[in-house]
Structure formats: structure tokens, C-alpha cells
Scaffold this motif. Structure first.
Motif, mmCIF file in Angstrom:
data_model
loop_
_atom_site.group_PDB
_atom_site.id
_atom_site.type_symbol
_atom_site.label_atom_id
_atom_site.label_comp_id
_atom_site.label_asym_id
_atom_site.label_seq_id
_atom_site.Cartn_x
_atom_site.Cartn_y
_atom_site.Cartn_z
ATOM 1 N N PHE A 18 0.851 -1.182 0.000
ATOM 2 C CA PHE A 18 0.000 0.000 0.000
ATOM 3 C C PHE A 18 0.893 1.240 0.000
ATOM 4 O O PHE A 18 1.846 1.320 0.778
ATOM 5 N N THR A 19 0.574 2.202 -0.852
ATOM 6 C CA THR A 19 1.313 3.469 -0.904
ATOM 7 C C THR A 19 0.349 4.616 -0.648
ATOM 8 O O THR A 19 -0.579 4.839 -1.441
ATOM 9 N N ILE A 20 0.568 5.329 0.447
ATOM 10 C CA ILE A 20 -0.258 6.484 0.794
ATOM 11 C C ILE A 20 0.546 7.745 0.485
ATOM 12 O O ILE A 20 1.630 7.940 1.037
ATOM 13 N N SER A 21 0.042 8.584 -0.404
ATOM 14 C CA SER A 21 0.737 9.817 -0.793
ATOM 15 C C SER A 21 -0.005 11.011 -0.204
ATOM 16 O O SER A 21 -1.200 11.184 -0.455
ATOM 17 N N LEU A 22 0.709 11.834 0.569
ATOM 18 C CA LEU A 22 0.102 12.985 1.233
ATOM 19 C C LEU A 22 1.005 14.204 1.096
ATOM 20 O O LEU A 22 2.231 14.076 1.079
ATOM 21 N N ARG A 23 0.383 15.365 1.017
ATOM 22 C CA ARG A 23 1.119 16.636 1.001
ATOM 23 C C ARG A 23 0.762 17.416 2.270
ATOM 24 O O ARG A 23 -0.417 17.595 2.590
ATOM 25 N N PHE A 24 1.792 17.867 2.988
ATOM 26 C CA PHE A 24 1.591 18.641 4.209
ATOM 27 C C PHE A 24 2.278 19.998 4.094
ATOM 28 O O PHE A 24 3.304 20.133 3.418
ATOM 29 N N LYS A 25 1.711 20.983 4.796
ATOM 30 C CA LYS A 25 2.429 22.241 4.978
ATOM 31 C C LYS A 25 3.591 21.990 5.933
ATOM 32 O O LYS A 25 3.469 21.218 6.876
ATOM 33 N N THR A 26 4.702 22.668 5.690
ATOM 34 C CA THR A 26 5.839 22.552 6.604
ATOM 35 C C THR A 26 5.793 23.698 7.612
ATOM 36 O O THR A 26 5.136 24.713 7.383
ATOM 37 N N THR A 27 6.474 23.527 8.730
ATOM 38 C CA THR A 27 6.486 24.547 9.777
ATOM 39 C C THR A 27 7.845 25.230 9.816
ATOM 40 O O THR A 27 8.820 24.769 9.235
ATOM 41 N N GLN A 28 7.891 26.325 10.554
ATOM 42 C CA GLN A 28 9.143 27.066 10.705
ATOM 43 C C GLN A 28 10.152 26.304 11.560
ATOM 44 O O GLN A 28 11.330 26.644 11.611
ATOM 45 N N GLN A 29 9.654 25.261 12.265
ATOM 46 C CA GLN A 29 10.546 24.520 13.158
ATOM 47 C C GLN A 29 11.554 23.661 12.404
ATOM 48 O O GLN A 29 12.551 23.237 12.960
ATOM 49 N N ASN A 30 11.246 23.374 11.126
ATOM 50 C CA ASN A 30 12.184 22.569 10.349
ATOM 51 C C ASN A 30 13.483 23.355 10.162
ATOM 52 O O ASN A 30 13.530 24.349 9.454
ATOM 53 N N SER A 31 14.507 22.924 10.827
ATOM 54 C CA SER A 31 15.785 23.640 10.758
ATOM 55 C C SER A 31 16.814 22.768 10.049
ATOM 56 O O SER A 31 16.812 21.559 10.173
ATOM 57 N N LYS A 32 17.656 23.423 9.291
ATOM 58 C CA LYS A 32 18.736 22.719 8.616
ATOM 59 C C LYS A 32 19.884 22.528 9.607
ATOM 60 O O LYS A 32 20.611 23.467 9.936
ATOM 61 N N ARG A 33 19.987 21.326 10.153
ATOM 62 C CA ARG A 33 21.040 21.068 11.146
ATOM 63 C C ARG A 33 22.389 21.024 10.439
ATOM 64 O O ARG A 33 22.545 20.353 9.431
ATOM 65 N N GLY A 34 23.339 21.743 11.023
ATOM 66 C CA GLY A 34 24.643 21.828 10.390
ATOM 67 C C GLY A 34 25.601 20.763 10.885
ATOM 68 O O GLY A 34 25.227 19.757 11.488
ATOM 69 N N VAL A 35 26.844 21.000 10.626
ATOM 70 C CA VAL A 35 27.917 20.073 11.000
ATOM 71 C C VAL A 35 28.153 20.144 12.504
ATOM 72 O O VAL A 35 28.102 21.217 13.109
ATOM 73 N N ILE A 36 28.390 18.989 13.130
ATOM 74 C CA ILE A 36 28.804 18.956 14.532
ATOM 75 C C ILE A 36 30.319 19.167 14.559
ATOM 76 O O ILE A 36 31.087 18.320 14.088
ATOM 77 N N LYS A 37 30.714 20.320 15.079
ATOM 78 C CA LYS A 37 32.135 20.699 15.008
ATOM 79 C C LYS A 37 33.044 19.643 15.626
ATOM 80 O O LYS A 37 34.117 19.336 15.106
ATOM 81 N N GLU A 38 32.605 19.090 16.776
ATOM 82 C CA GLU A 38 33.451 18.130 17.480
ATOM 83 C C GLU A 38 33.678 16.853 16.671
ATOM 84 O O GLU A 38 34.646 16.117 16.914
ATOM 85 N N LEU A 39 32.784 16.577 15.720
ATOM 86 C CA LEU A 39 32.879 15.331 14.950
ATOM 87 C C LEU A 39 33.247 15.573 13.486
ATOM 88 O O LEU A 39 33.326 14.621 12.700
ATOM 89 N N ASN A 40 33.436 16.825 13.116
ATOM 90 C CA ASN A 40 33.693 17.164 11.719
ATOM 91 C C ASN A 40 34.942 16.439 11.197
ATOM 92 O O ASN A 40 36.030 16.546 11.762
ATOM 93 N N GLY A 41 34.734 15.664 10.122
ATOM 94 C CA GLY A 41 35.841 14.943 9.503
ATOM 95 C C GLY A 41 36.124 13.589 10.114
ATOM 96 O O GLY A 41 36.962 12.839 9.599
ATOM 97 N N PHE A 42 35.451 13.232 11.204
ATOM 98 C CA PHE A 42 35.676 11.931 11.839
ATOM 99 C C PHE A 42 35.089 10.812 10.977
ATOM 100 O O PHE A 42 34.163 11.022 10.198
ATOM 101 N N ARG A 43 35.651 9.617 11.183
ATOM 102 C CA ARG A 43 35.149 8.444 10.461
ATOM 103 C C ARG A 43 33.997 7.794 11.239
ATOM 104 O O ARG A 43 34.008 7.761 12.475
ATOM 105 N N ALA A 44 33.010 7.300 10.490
ATOM 106 C CA ALA A 44 31.886 6.588 11.106
ATOM 107 C C ALA A 44 31.657 5.303 10.333
ATOM 108 O O ALA A 44 31.790 5.260 9.100
#
Length: 671
Positions: A383-409
Motif C-alpha cells: 500500500f502506498t499512501i501519498s500525502l502533502r503537508f504544509k511545513t512549519t518554521q521549526q524545520n531547521s537545517k542542522r549543520g555540522v557537529i564541530k566536534e565530529l567534523n571529519g571523523f570516520r563513522a
């Protein structure tokens, strides 16, 4: 035979009929009153019998010529319109026929009307009028088709409802039989604790199933009557999905299902939607997938954010897939119709009303979305349910975590889709990510990376992998890398049973599938902090000692249940039977001691709404502002709204669940 006719009458006559003649029946003569242009070749007067043959051969379709010849014949006119046989309303008759004119088939009507009678009562003069009735016939035929379709629809609906009632009779009796049967058994084995516990568990399961059947029927009724409304508010998709996952855990365990849940490109996590209805849609689809998948089978759930939504909106596909019994192509076309089931519960032994998918489709439509199904008998369904929602201002673009920048995962998960999704999230946070689908390979990579002095600083390990248990993978990796590096366990299952073992093996934190960017960001931020664990129980008796509850409930059985739950939780309970008694109690000195009111809504004498309003109007501000929780069988969204508008703080639907009741009270009475 000739008569004078008023020109205005003839003009009006010509607007309705394309031809008209006056016939002297006894003398077999006719006189033309009016003819359209394409009939001008016909003589103005003469032998009626000859006239009849002429018009019969003039474009009238052959299959209608015999009937028209018979019923326009003078002998038939005399017989049919004889005065001895007539009533006041029988002084005319008509014949419908078809002609081919300009390569078109058109309907016409020839009407015969008495003008005067002979002395013997037989017709002397009659009018024979010809009229084009194509439009009228088309309307009549369309009406007949509509009527036939409506009749067939009603027949199908009646048949479906009859089948539904038969199914419901069986489906309701099944849990009722279990409830009654196990209640009797519990009474006869009251001293056998383990057996009693088993019986009570089965009674609870049957009761919940019975409640779901009733809810489906009521929901469908409200949808059909137009009472269901979509109420949008800010909503977190991760919270909805994780709540759904928690609800399904018991059934997943019970049927030993392989459960896969993941996300694809979900960036906007906070939206504006009807959270309750979204949850209902997804729960219906997931419950169906698990219901029709045999023990040991596989159920998958995926959330995909598509990239073509306009600014301020987000488009999502919610995909539910299983390898269960599937359905035939013929039934799949009717899956969203009310009361339809491919197999009745009597045959398949799978309970249900045949309403779940109809309810789901209606709600999806109301939310402006679509739902599609692909299925193959014996293979499974998607089953595929397709829905369109309004987005809120709370959606923030999370940036790089400085302490982990460039680390291997390193990500280890037997699902390549999950690996790719988590790897993409890690890159957005600033890590150099790699992945493997093998637990053994993850151990090897950890060892090799340490030897090469380029170690992994973060590990994300799936709990269940085919070649090695995730906890064992963690234990062996810890032997290679020590205790400093955070290792996160990722799982679609409830980790409560393995948490202690996992912590001892070296697990730093847990993440529930599906993993969202915000959750990964937060868990990585906090991964190095020590985790404090605490045993919690909802029934913290010490916390509620000395707290006074006023219970307002008119049904003795419901009152007894609530009193028992509250007393065992440590409250002192004061009970009254209607709203007026509640108001009197609060107006008295005894009301000074009350910390919270549990108020039924539908009661005799005075209902809960009126009682709340009177309490809110008390002069004593402390009493007027006392927390009030509604306990009511009115469980719909509009009921909740009405409760809140009446000044009641919370709405709790019956039947009561002790954990939910105490947790809600704790928000107002906790120390």
C-alpha cells in the motif's frame, strides 16, 4: 370536410409538432394542417390509407413499420376510440417509433386524438399528430439507466451489509465468547495465580479486539454522515512514527515477524496535519499487513519525502509492504469499498469488519491524498499512501557537529537501504561515513582501522543481523578499540529486554528505527555523556499519598473500577453519582481538600458539562480552578473539543487504561 382554423392556433401547434393531419375516419380522407419543409412533397389532402403508406416508406425504420401501420389504420382507430370503451382520459393514444433522417436515428411519436364522434359513438374526425421526442427519450433512457444503476448499487449495498452483519455477528461473538468463557474459568481458578494471569491476559486481548470492531463501525457511520473533519495542527513525523512503532511492538513479537522500517530523504520532519488521522491511516495499513502475514513473515514500512513539492509544502509516500497472503486482482479493485472482504472471518479465521480500508480511503481523500495498492495472491501486498503537508518554521537545517567534523563513522546493518540512508545523514552532519551489511566485517574493519591509525570515531550497529547478533558485534569491537568511542545500537524492535546486556557489552546509546536526521544529530551530540538509568513505574504510590480525588460517575461498575485503580495508586477517593452532587460537594467545606476531579460527562440530574461550568463559577478561586479530567465514552475528536471548550482540562476516553489514567493525573497531582 374543410374547416377554418385560427392562424395563431396553427402557429402554436407547429412549434410542438412537425406534422399534423385531420382524418375523417369513416370516409378514409385526410387534410393537412401542418407539415415541416422536408415533408412538403406530401399532398395537402386525399386518401388517408394512401397517406399512411407514403409516410411509412418515408425514412421510418423497418422494424417499426408494422406496428405503426396497424395502430394508425382506420379500423384500429374505430375500435380503440369507440365511445363505449372510453373514459374521459382515454380519448387518445400514441405510438413511438424511430426514423433515419440525415444519417441519424431519431425517436418520433404519432398521437391519435378524437375531435368528434358519430351518432353511433364511433370516432368521426381525429387528429393524427407527429412529434420529434428524441431529447425526451434520451432523458427517459438516461433516467432508466440511472435508476437501474441505483437499483444495482442498492442491491450490492444490501448484499454487502447482509454479509457485513453475518461477519459482525461472528466477529463480535468470538471475543465475547472468549471474555465470558475466560471470566468463568478465572472465577473457578481464583487461587491459581499463573493460570489466572493467563486468563486475564486473554480477556484483555479479546476486549481490545471487541473495542476495535465497535470503533470501526462507529467511525464508518460518522464518515458517511459527514461528521468527521480534518483538524490540522503542528505535528512531528518522527513522534508519529515512533508512537506507531511502539503500538505495534506487541503484535510484532507475538507473531515473530521480521519488521523493517526506514526513511528515504526525509528532511522536513515538522509539518501541519491532523496527527490523529495520520496515525489512524498508518495504523490501519500496518495492522492489516501484520494481520494477513503469517507468523515468521516480513512486514516493511518506509517513509519517502519526494522532492517536487511547492515552497512551504512537503510531499511524502508512506509505503507499507508485506509478504502475507495477498489478494486477487479482482478483489484489489474493491478493497476500499465498505463491508468488503475477500474471505469472511468464518472462512479465513482472521477477524475484521471489512471497514478498515474503506475508513482509511475516506480519510486519505479528506486529507487531499491518494492511496494505491499492489497485490498478488500468495505473494503479498503493498500500500502506498501519498500525502502533502504544509511545513512549519521549526524545520531547521542542522549543520555540522564541530566536534565530529571529519571523523570516520561505520554503519553496520543488513539492509543496504538503511545503510545508504544513515550514511547520507552522517555526511550532512560532517562525518566520513562507510557501511557494511555484515557484523563480522564490521569487527574486521574496526580492527584494521585501529592498526592503520585512522580509527572510526562513531559506530552505528543494527541489533539484528543474519551473521552475528549486534550486541556480540559491539562486545568484540570494544575488545579492539576500548571504551571511549561511542557505539549506537539501531533497531526496529523494543530494546527494553536487551538494554542491560547491551550496556554491559559497551553500547553507548540506542536509536529506534526509522532514524531521522534530528534524532541522529541529538544522539551524536549526547553520545559521550554518561547515561543515567532509572527504574520507573507508573503506580508510584508514595508520590500520590495524601492526594484527594473527587470521582463523579453514575455507573456503579465504572465507579468501582476507577476507585480500585486510584486507591491502589495511593489516592484517597471521594465518590459521588451525578454532576449536582459534585457541585454540592465542591461548595461544601469538604471541597477544600480536593486536589483533582474525575468527571463523567453523560450523567442524570446534571451532566458533566454543566457541573464543570458551575464549579468554574465558584467564588473560591482555588476551587474554581481545580483540575478536571473528563472520563467519558464519548471518544471522538469533536467530543474532545467539546470537553475542552466546557472548561475541562483533559479528555480520557473509556474504557479506562490504568497506566494512561495515572499518567494523566500525575501531570496535575505529581509531587
Amino acid at each position: 370536410m374543410k374547416k377554418e382554423y385560427d392562424a395563431d392556433i396553427l402557429k402554436a401547434f407547429s412549434q410542438s409538432y412537425f406534422a399534423g393531419i385531420l382524418v375523417n375516419v369513416g370516409e378514409d380522407r385526410y387534410e393537412v394542417l401542418h407539415l415541416v419543409s422536408w415533408m412538403r412533397h406530401i399532398s395537402k389532402e386525399g386518401s388517408y390509407t394512401e397517406f399512411l403508406e407514403e409516410i411509412l416508406n418515408d425514412s421510418i425504420m423497418q422494424e417499426y413499420q408494422g406496428q405503426l401501420r396497424e395502430k394508425l389504420d382506420p379500423s384500429y382507430i374505430k375500435k380503440t376510440l369507440n365511445e363505449d370503451e372510453l373514459t374521459e382520459i382515454d380519448r387518445s393514444y400514441y405510438i413511438d417509433y424511430k426514423v433515419i433522417r440525415e444519417e441519424q436515428r431519431r425517436w418520433c411519436r404519432a398521437s391519435v386524438v378524437i375531435v368528434d364522434l358519430c351518432d353511433d359513438g364511433s370516432p368521426n374526425h381525429v387528429l393524427v399528430l407527429f412529434k420529434d421526442i428524441t431529447k425526451q427519450k434520451e432523458k427517459d433512457m438516461e433516467y432508466q439507466r440511472t435508476l437501474k444503476e441505483a437499483y444495482q448499487l442498492a442491491e450490492r449495498a444490501n448484499q454487502a451489509k447482509t454479509t457485513f452483519l453475518n461477519n459482525m455477528s461472528h466477529d463480535i461473538r468470538t471475543p465475547m465468547n472468549a471474555i465470558i468463557g475466560f471470566t468463568s474459568l478465572a472465577a473457578t481458578h481464583i487461587d491459581e495465580k499463573e493460570r489466572l494471569k493467563d486468563y486475564l491476559s486473554k480477556i484483555m486481548t479479546s476486549s481490545n479486539h471487541l473495542l476495535s470492531l465497535i470503533n470501526d463501525v462507529l467511525d464508518m457511520s460518522r464518515i458517511e454522515s459527514g461528521k468527521v473533519k480534518i483538524e490540522e495542527s503542528p505535528c512531528s513525523i518522527p513522534i508519529v512514527i515512533h508512537d506507531l512503532r511502539n503500538i505495534l511492538q506487541t503484535d510484532i513479537k507475538a507473531k515473530r515477524l521480521d519488521f523493517f522500517i526506514d526513511t528515504v530523504d526525509v528532511v522536513d520532519e515538522d509539518v501541519i496535519c491532523d496527527k490523529l488521522r495520520l496515525n489512524q491511516i498508518l495504523l490501519n495499513c500496518m495492522s492489516n499487513a501484520m494481520k494477513y502475514t503469517k507468523a515468521g513473515g516480513t512486514v516493511g514500512f518506509r517513509i519517502i519525502q519526494k522532492g517536487h513539492a511547492p515552497e512551504g509544502f512537503a510531499d511524502y509516500d508512506f509505503v507499507v509492504k508485506d509478504n502475507g497472503i495477498g489478494m486477487s486482482e479482482e478483489f484489489a479493485e474493491h478493497i476500499f469499498e465498505p463491508f468488503t472482504r475477500e474471505e469472511t472471518s468464518t472462512v479465513s479465521r482472521i477477524p475484521g469488519t471489512g471497514l478498515g480500508m474503506a475508513i482509511t480511503k475516506n480519510i486519505v481523500d479528506m486529507m487531499g491524498g491518494t492511496i494505491k495498492v499492489k497485490s498478488e495472491l500468495g505473494v503479498g501486498s503493498e500500500f502506498t499512501i501519498s500525502l502533502r503537508f504544509k511545513t512549519t518554521q521549526q524545520n531547521s537545517k542542522r549543520g555540522v557537529i564541530k566536534e565530529l567534523n571529519g571523523f570516520r563513522a561505520l554503519v553496520a546493518d543488513d539492509s543496504m537501504d538503511s545503510c545508504a540512508s544513515v550514511e547520507k545523514m552522517l555526511r550532512t552532519i560532517g562525518l566520513r561515513s562507510e557501511w557494511t551489511t555484515s557484523g563480522k566485517e564490521a569487527i574486521f574493519r574496526a580492527k584494521y582501522a585501529s592498526q592503520e591509525n585512522d580509527p572510526f570515531q562513531v559506530y552505528i550497529i543494527d541489533w539484528l543481523m543474519p551473521d552475528m547478533n549486534g550486541i556480540e558485534v559491539v562486545r568484540r569491537i570494544r575488545m579492539e578499540i576500548g571504551d571511549e568511542v561511542p557505539i549506537i545500537i539501531l533497531t526496529a524492535y523494543d530494546w527494553a529486554d536487551i538494554e542491560q546486556e547491551a550496556r554491559e557489552a559497551g553500547v553507548t546509546a540506542f536509536c529506534a528505527k526509522p532514524l531521522f536526521v534530528s534524532e541522529l544529530y541529538d544522539v551524536l551530540q549526547n553520545a559521550s555523556r554518561p547515561v543515567k538509568t532509572k527504574d520507573k513505574t507508573i503506580l508510584e504510590v508514595e508520590a500520590f499519598k495524601g492526594k484527594e480525588i473527587l470521582l463523579v460517575e453514575d455507573v456503579e461498575l465504572n465507579r468501582e473500577i476507577a476507585e480500585t485503580i486510584l486507591t491502589e495508586a495511593g489516592f484517597h477517593v471521594n465518590s459521588v453519582e451525578d454532576g449536582k452532587q459534585a457541585v454540592d460537594y465542591m461548595e461544601s467545606e469538604k471541597g477544600d481538600m480536593i486536589d483533582l476531579i474525575l468527571m463523567d460527562v453523560m450523567m442524570p440530574v446534571m451532566d458533566g458539562y454543566e457541573a464543570t461550568q458551575k464549579i468554574r463559577q465558584l467564588e473560591d478561586k482555588t476551587k474554581a480552578d481545580i483540575p478536571i479530567i473528563a472520563m467519558t465514552a464519548n471518544a471522538f475528536t469533536e467530543d474532545r473539543r467539546q470537553v475542552l471548550e466546557a472548561g475541562i482540562n483533559e479528555h480520557l476516553a473509556k474504557p479506562l487504561e490504568s497506566e494512561v489514567l495515572i499518567e494523566m493525573i500525575a501531570n496535575y497531582c505529581g509531587k
